[in-house]
Design a protein around this motif. Structure first.
Motif, PDB file in Angstrom:
ATOM      1  N   ARG A 172       0.852  -1.198   0.000  1.00 31.08           N
ATOM      2  CA  ARG A 172       0.000   0.000   0.000  1.00 31.08           C
ATOM      3  C   ARG A 172       0.886   1.246   0.000  1.00 31.08           C
ATOM      4  NH1 ARG A 172      -3.457   0.235   5.125  1.00 31.08           N
ATOM      5  NH2 ARG A 172      -5.323  -0.443   4.071  1.00 31.08           N
ATOM      6  N   GLU A 173       0.510   2.219  -0.830  1.00 28.55           N
ATOM      7  CA  GLU A 173       1.226   3.497  -0.852  1.00 28.55           C
ATOM      8  C   GLU A 173       0.234   4.602  -0.536  1.00 28.55           C
ATOM      9  OE1 GLU A 173       4.223   4.092  -4.066  1.00 28.55           O
ATOM     10  OE2 GLU A 173       3.317   2.309  -4.906  1.00 28.55           O
ATOM     11  N   VAL A 174       0.504   5.350   0.509  1.00 28.57           N
ATOM     12  CA  VAL A 174      -0.400   6.428   0.898  1.00 28.57           C
ATOM     13  C   VAL A 174       0.316   7.763   0.696  1.00 28.57           C
ATOM     14  CG1 VAL A 174      -1.785   7.377   2.787  1.00 28.57           C
ATOM     15  CG2 VAL A 174      -1.433   4.914   2.644  1.00 28.57           C
ATOM     16  N   LYS A 175      -0.345   8.660  -0.006  1.00 33.00           N
ATOM     17  CA  LYS A 175       0.216   9.996  -0.215  1.00 33.00           C
ATOM     18  C   LYS A 175      -0.863  10.977   0.228  1.00 33.00           C
ATOM     19  CE  LYS A 175       2.114  12.932  -3.888  1.00 33.00           C
ATOM     20  NZ  LYS A 175       2.365  13.004  -5.344  1.00 33.00           N
ATOM     21  N   VAL A 176      -0.530  11.841   1.174  1.00 34.36           N
ATOM     22  CA  VAL A 176      -1.567  12.714   1.729  1.00 34.36           C
ATOM     23  C   VAL A 176      -1.157  14.185   1.698  1.00 34.36           C
ATOM     24  CG1 VAL A 176      -2.494  10.933   3.255  1.00 34.36           C
ATOM     25  CG2 VAL A 176      -0.697  12.448   4.106  1.00 34.36           C
ATOM     26  N   GLN A 177      -2.182  15.007   1.718  1.00 30.95           N
ATOM     27  CA  GLN A 177      -1.967  16.446   1.837  1.00 30.95           C
ATOM     28  C   GLN A 177      -1.967  16.793   3.328  1.00 30.95           C
ATOM     29  OE1 GLN A 177      -5.395  18.999   1.851  1.00 30.95           O
ATOM     30  NE2 GLN A 177      -4.650  20.041   0.021  1.00 30.95           N
ATOM     31  N   VAL A 178      -0.968  17.554   3.760  1.00 30.44           N
ATOM     32  CA  VAL A 178      -0.954  18.036   5.140  1.00 30.44           C
ATOM     33  C   VAL A 178      -1.015  19.562   5.056  1.00 30.44           C
ATOM     34  CG1 VAL A 178       0.285  18.022   7.334  1.00 30.44           C
ATOM     35  CG2 VAL A 178       0.471  16.048   5.804  1.00 30.44           C
ATOM     36  N   ALA A 179      -2.218  20.081   5.201  1.00 31.82           N
ATOM     37  CA  ALA A 179      -2.427  21.532   5.065  1.00 31.82           C
ATOM     38  C   ALA A 179      -2.635  22.144   6.442  1.00 31.82           C
ATOM     39  CB  ALA A 179      -3.635  21.800   4.176  1.00 31.82           C
ATOM     40  N   MET A 180      -2.062  23.324   6.671  1.00 34.65           N
ATOM     41  CA  MET A 180      -2.159  23.941   8.002  1.00 34.65           C
ATOM     42  C   MET A 180      -1.906  25.444   7.938  1.00 34.65           C
ATOM     43  SD  MET A 180       1.434  22.463   9.442  1.00 34.65           S
ATOM     44  CE  MET A 180       1.961  23.783  10.528  1.00 34.65           C
ATOM     45  N   LYS A 181      -2.361  26.114   8.987  1.00 31.27           N
ATOM     46  CA  LYS A 181      -2.069  27.543   9.129  1.00 31.27           C
ATOM     47  C   LYS A 181      -0.761  27.697   9.874  1.00 31.27           C
ATOM     48  CE  LYS A 181      -6.654  29.568   9.340  1.00 31.27           C
ATOM     49  NZ  LYS A 181      -7.725  29.835  10.283  1.00 31.27           N
ATOM     50  N   MET A 182       0.160  28.452   9.280  1.00 32.52           N
ATOM     51  CA  MET A 182       1.440  28.698   9.935  1.00 32.52           C
ATOM     52  C   MET A 182       1.254  29.783  10.999  1.00 32.52           C
ATOM     53  SD  MET A 182       3.331  26.556   8.306  1.00 32.52           S
ATOM     54  CE  MET A 182       5.089  26.927   8.236  1.00 32.52           C
ATOM     55  N   ASP A 183       2.301  29.994  11.807  1.00 32.99           N
ATOM     56  CA  ASP A 183       2.215  30.981  12.888  1.00 32.99           C
ATOM     57  C   ASP A 183       1.864  32.377  12.352  1.00 32.99           C
ATOM     58  OD1 ASP A 183       2.914  28.982  14.560  1.00 32.99           O
ATOM     59  OD2 ASP A 183       5.014  29.605  14.833  1.00 32.99           O
ATOM     60  N   ASN A 184       2.371  32.686  11.147  1.00 36.35           N
ATOM     61  CA  ASN A 184       2.146  34.032  10.605  1.00 36.35           C
ATOM     62  C   ASN A 184       0.829  34.155   9.837  1.00 36.35           C
ATOM     63  OD1 ASN A 184       2.571  32.671   8.254  1.00 36.35           O
ATOM     64  ND2 ASN A 184       4.471  33.735   7.685  1.00 36.35           N
ATOM     65  N   GLY A 185      -0.001  33.119   9.905  1.00 32.67           N
ATOM     66  CA  GLY A 185      -1.303  33.173   9.263  1.00 32.67           C
ATOM     67  C   GLY A 185      -1.327  32.644   7.840  1.00 32.67           C
ATOM     68  N   GLU A 186      -0.134  32.398   7.258  1.00 34.75           N
ATOM     69  CA  GLU A 186      -0.097  31.844   5.900  1.00 34.75           C
ATOM     70  C   GLU A 186      -0.557  30.387   5.909  1.00 34.75           C
ATOM     71  OE1 GLU A 186       3.670  32.043   3.940  1.00 34.75           O
ATOM     72  OE2 GLU A 186       3.787  34.227   4.078  1.00 34.75           O
ATOM     73  N   ILE A 187      -1.070  29.959   4.760  1.00 38.42           N
ATOM     74  CA  ILE A 187      -1.459  28.560   4.626  1.00 38.42           C
ATOM     75  C   ILE A 187      -0.300  27.791   4.001  1.00 38.42           C
ATOM     76  CG2 ILE A 187      -3.065  26.946   3.498  1.00 38.42           C
ATOM     77  CD1 ILE A 187      -4.415  28.638   5.634  1.00 38.42           C
ATOM     78  N   ALA A 188       0.090  26.712   4.638  1.00 34.77           N
ATOM     79  CA  ALA A 188       1.151  25.860   4.072  1.00 34.77           C
ATOM     80  C   ALA A 188       0.570  24.493   3.762  1.00 34.77           C
ATOM     81  CB  ALA A 188       2.298  25.727   5.066  1.00 34.77           C
ATOM     82  N   THR A 189       0.988  23.944   2.628  1.00 36.78           N
ATOM     83  CA  THR A 189       0.535  22.601   2.245  1.00 36.78           C
ATOM     84  C   THR A 189       1.752  21.725   2.020  1.00 36.78           C
ATOM     85  OG1 THR A 189      -1.388  23.570   1.180  1.00 36.78           O
ATOM     86  CG2 THR A 189      -0.884  21.292   0.619  1.00 36.78           C
ATOM     87  N   PHE A 190       1.865  20.668   2.839  1.00 32.93           N
ATOM     88  CA  PHE A 190       2.968  19.717   2.690  1.00 32.93           C
ATOM     89  C   PHE A 190       2.427  18.410   2.120  1.00 32.93           C
ATOM     90  CE2 PHE A 190       3.838  22.424   6.394  1.00 32.93           C
ATOM     91  CZ  PHE A 190       5.011  23.045   5.971  1.00 32.93           C
ATOM     92  N   VAL A 191       3.363  17.609   1.593  1.00 41.95           N
ATOM     93  CA  VAL A 191       2.969  16.291   1.084  1.00 41.95           C
ATOM     94  C   VAL A 191       3.605  15.228   1.977  1.00 41.95           C
ATOM     95  CG1 VAL A 191       3.073  14.699  -0.876  1.00 41.95           C
ATOM     96  CG2 VAL A 191       2.796  17.150  -1.265  1.00 41.95           C
ATOM     97  N   GLY A 192       2.755  14.336   2.487  1.00 39.29           N
ATOM     98  CA  GLY A 192       3.235  13.264   3.367  1.00 39.29           C
ATOM     99  C   GLY A 192       3.054  11.910   2.715  1.00 39.29           C
ATOM    100  N   TYR A 193       3.910  10.958   3.099  1.00 40.94           N
ATOM    101  CA  TYR A 193       3.866   9.612   2.520  1.00 40.94           C
ATOM    102  C   TYR A 193       3.902   8.563   3.625  1.00 40.94           C
ATOM    103  CZ  TYR A 193       5.652  12.185  -1.554  1.00 40.94           C
ATOM    104  OH  TYR A 193       5.839  13.087  -2.563  1.00 40.94           O
TER     105      TYR A 193
END
Lengths: 409, 174
Positions: A33-54
């Motif tokens: 099984r291969e799982v690839k997910v979006q990890v989206a979050m609000k950073m301390d400065n209010g910007e939105i960051a989107t990371f990719v997790g596996y």
């Protein structure tokens, strides 16, 4: 050649020695099984960051899958797959009842605040919680993650599944971790280096050693080797290498890193580069940092008689061939750095049994597991006249293969 | 023509026959009952007769070169069997066993030969109907042959698995 191609190459070598058919190779190499997910979050400065997790779960023929979670900018699907397959052979080589997996997020953790790191970790667990667990897939620390990250993981996982310390290993002692986990990989490297030297009628006494990388693995390996009579003459980290033919004061180096987070500012007889360290005239070279450091370009410069792969995949296949032709003995990563996953297994066992071991017991069990595995690998290599790496893969593939045959497909 | 005759003449075997001709054949049929699980025909025996199932179910099976007997088909009301030995003197190619209680009627080849002399056109039509039954079974056989032709892959897989088992258990088991 990237990490995945390198891992495939070593597997293919052993598989061809075993005369496995292309279909069976494919069966053993294809991840479950291969799982690839979006990890989206609000950073301390209010910007939105989107990371990719596996999370790549390679093989569960021998038990729940096991492998680290890595937070590093180089993390991608291919690298994670390569490392996941390595975990399958590694857990089989040391004969602990696990399969192999690996995961991570493509991120530079040092660019995040503590709060951001925690939030990202928890979001990642939100995405993975239904595919991991104590009987499915048990993550552990890896590059860029540590006991604190594991504590966040177990806490977040328990919000979904209730009390469940065995869902992850490498936890802090206060949260069902085990004494001896942090030192385990480095200690294992030291134990196995001694076991290998013994086969050549040598001991650690007076043996000169160069270690590339002074993180969790390199520093504990250096301490063990130094404490048991070896002369560690060179160490290095991202700030460069330190060399002292008379031997480095390892305890002082460890203290320096504890205070300053790196070797930067640690003075020894000579400052050298990481590249120069690999070519030092020493008995044992231990690459304990990144993969792919010994290549066809620099393998001919290696002057050590023994190379111990404390990192995952530090010797690329071309370099491995050159070292083999030069009669340099390579202790392969799938055994050399298996101390970490072995003690992770002990931690999991303690969590499952609600019973805590003391440090002496953990160390004794680690030594027993690694020694038995080393002796077996050595016997295979001697009987079949093959390099240690091939012997280790034959052992690992054989064990996974027998479990696959018994269970069926 | 009684009710049983009407049922019989509606079967494929009597297709295209005048009622009187069908009724003539029906008069020479022998009705037999078989209890469930009773063997009706055995592979290798030679009885020249055509059987028509009036009620119940029968299983057709054939012994394999190795392993247990292979079931080939399930026959039910209106189906016929024994047709191969009926048209050509040869041992039965398969066995027939009653799965449920079975009522069947038997048309002996000697009665058919008499019919050929007395009413050759009728016999020709019956022969044509039997040929239809055989053609249908031949079509089914073609399908099976295609399936069997596809099996080398499967057996390759089996031998691949066995080879792997040998590799990890015998050659590379330390």
């Amino acid at each position: 050649m990237n990490a995945y191609e390198s891992a495939c190459h070593y597997f293919a070598n052993a598989a061809s020695v075993m005369d496995l058919s292309p279909n069976m190779k494919r069966l053993l190499l294809t991840p479950e099984r291969e799982v690839k997910v979006q990890v989206a979050m609000k950073m301390d400065n209010g910007e939105i960051a989107t990371f990719v997790g596996y999370r790549i779960q390679h093989n569960s023929a021998r038990g729940p899958m096991k492998g680290g979670l890595r937070f590093h900018p180089d993390v991608d699907a291919q690298e994670v797959l390569a490392l996941a397959s390595l975990m399958t052979w590694k857990t089989a080589v040391v004969d602990i009842p696990y399969g192999g997996a690996k995961g991570g997020i493509s991120v530079a953790p040092k660019s995040l605040s503590d709060a951001e790191l925690e939030l990202m970790t928890r979001k990642f667990v939100d995405e993975l919680q239904d595919v991991i667990g104590p009987d499915k897939d048990i993550p552990a620390p890896d590059m860029g993650t540590n006991a604190q990250v594991m504590a966040w993981i177990v806490n977040q996982y328990e919000k979904y599944h209730g009390f469940n310390p065995a869902c992850v290993t490498g936890k802090p002692l206060e949260l069902h971790g085990t004494d001896g986990r942090e030192e385990a990989t480095g200690r294992g490297v030291g134990l196995l280096t001694a076991a290998m030297l013994q086969k050549f009628n040598r001991s650690l006494d007076g043996t000169t050693i160069a270690i590339q990388g002074f993180g969790n693995v390199g520093s504990f390996a250096a301490s063990y080797l130094h404490d048991n009579g070896a002369k560690v003459v060179a160490i290095s980290d991202i700030s460069g290498g330190r060399y002292d033919p008379a031997g480095i004061d390892i305890a002082a180096a460890v203290l320096h890193v504890a205070r300053h987070r790196s070797l930067d500012g640690f003075e020894t007889a000579q400052q050298i580069s990481n590249e120069e360290l690999l070519a030092l005239d020493v008995d044992v070279l231990i690459p304990a940092a990144l993969g792919g450091v010994l290549t066809k370009e620099n393998a001919a410069d290696v002057r050590a008689q023994y190379v111990v792969e404390a990192a995952n995949g530090p010797v690329l296949p071309d370099a491995d061939q050159i070292l083999h032709e030069r009669d340099i003995v390579v202790l392969p990563d799938i055994l050399a750095n298996a101390g970490g996953v072995t003690v992770s297994y002990f931690e999991w066992v303690q969590n499952q049994q609600y019973f805590r071991w003391d440090l002496e017991r953990t160390r004794a069990e680690l030594a027993k597991t690694l020694t038995v595995s080393f002796e077996k690998m050595w016997d295979i290599a001697t009987q079949k006249h093959i390099p240690l790496r091939s012997a280790a893969y034959l052992m690992g593939i054989g064990r996974v293969g027998r479990a696959t045959v018994l269970a069926g497909i | 023509m009684n009710m049983l005759d009407r049922e019989l003449t509606s079967l494929q075997l009597f297709s295209g026959l005048e009622h009187e001709d069908a009724s003539h054949i029906c008069n020479s049929l022998q009705m037999t009952e078989f209890a469930a699980n009773k063997s009706i025909l055995n592979e290798g025996e030679s009885i020249q007769a055509l059987w028509i199932i009036l009620s119940g179910e029968c299983i057709v099976s054939r012994s394999a070169e190795s392993g247990p007997e292979q079931p080939l088909a399930l026959l039910t009301t209106g189906d016929v069997f024994g047709e191969m030995s009926f048209v050509r003197t040869a041992p039965h190619s398969a066995s027939i066993r009653a799965v449920t209680d079975v009522t069947a009627c038997c048309y002996r080849r000697e009665d058919f030969l008499k019919l050929s002399q007395q009413r050759p056109n009728v016999a020709l039509q019956v022969t044509s109907n039997i040929a239809d039954v055989l053609a249908e079974r031949l079509r089914r056989m073609d399908t099976w042959v295609c399936e069997i032709m596809a099996r080398p892959e499967e057996s390759k897989h089996r031998s691949e698995w066995e080879k792997f088992r040998a590799a990890v258990y015998i050659n590379w088991n330390f």
